[in-house]
Design a protein around this motif. Structure first.
Motif, short mmCIF file in Angstrom:
data_model
loop_
_atom_site.label_atom_id
_atom_site.label_comp_id
_atom_site.label_asym_id
_atom_site.label_seq_id
_atom_site.Cartn_x
_atom_site.Cartn_y
_atom_site.Cartn_z
N TRP A 15 0.83 -1.20 0.00
CA TRP A 15 0.00 0.00 0.00
C TRP A 15 0.87 1.24 0.00
O TRP A 15 1.96 1.25 0.57
N VAL A 18 -1.20 8.17 0.53
CA VAL A 18 -1.41 9.31 -0.36
C VAL A 18 -0.73 10.56 0.22
O VAL A 18 -0.16 11.36 -0.50
N GLN A 66 -9.57 5.99 -0.68
CA GLN A 66 -8.58 6.35 -1.69
C GLN A 66 -8.03 7.76 -1.49
O GLN A 66 -7.08 8.14 -2.17
N LEU A 70 -3.47 4.01 -1.58
CA LEU A 70 -3.52 3.45 -2.93
C LEU A 70 -2.96 2.05 -2.86
O LEU A 70 -1.95 1.81 -2.18
N GLN A 71 -3.59 1.13 -3.57
CA GLN A 71 -3.12 -0.25 -3.57
C GLN A 71 -1.85 -0.36 -4.41
O GLN A 71 -1.76 0.23 -5.49
N LYS A 74 3.38 3.02 -5.35
CA LYS A 74 3.36 4.02 -6.42
C LYS A 74 4.55 4.95 -6.28
O LYS A 74 4.99 5.27 -5.24
#
Length: 74
Positions: A15, A18, A66, A70-71, A74
């Motif tokens: 995960w 954000v 969300q 975020l899964q 990133k």
């Protein structure tokens, strides 16, 4: 749009926060907390920050938000 999460498949999932704090951006689900009553659904998980190794216990449903998570990395 809400993401679908199967709590039984959360273990070792990745995960991304954000809004990272203290350089803690990437997390890994390291443990599913078994409920007190056998047969009850899983509610809690342990999430480990990759950078600091800090462990946070949280309700797995928070990962659906969300605005915060975020899964994947990133």
């Amino acid at each position: 749009m809400t993401i679908q999460i199967n709590p039984a498949k959360l273990l070792l999932s990745k995960w991304t926060a954000v809004k990272p704090a203290n350089k803690e951006k990437h997390f890994l689900v390291t443990k599913l907390i078994e409920p007190e009553n056998e047969g009850d659904p899983i509610e809690w998980i342990e999430l480990e920050a990759i950078y600091s190794k800090r462990i946070v216990m949280m309700n797995w449903r928070e990962l659906k938000n969300q605005d915060n998570w975020l899964q994947g990395w990133k």
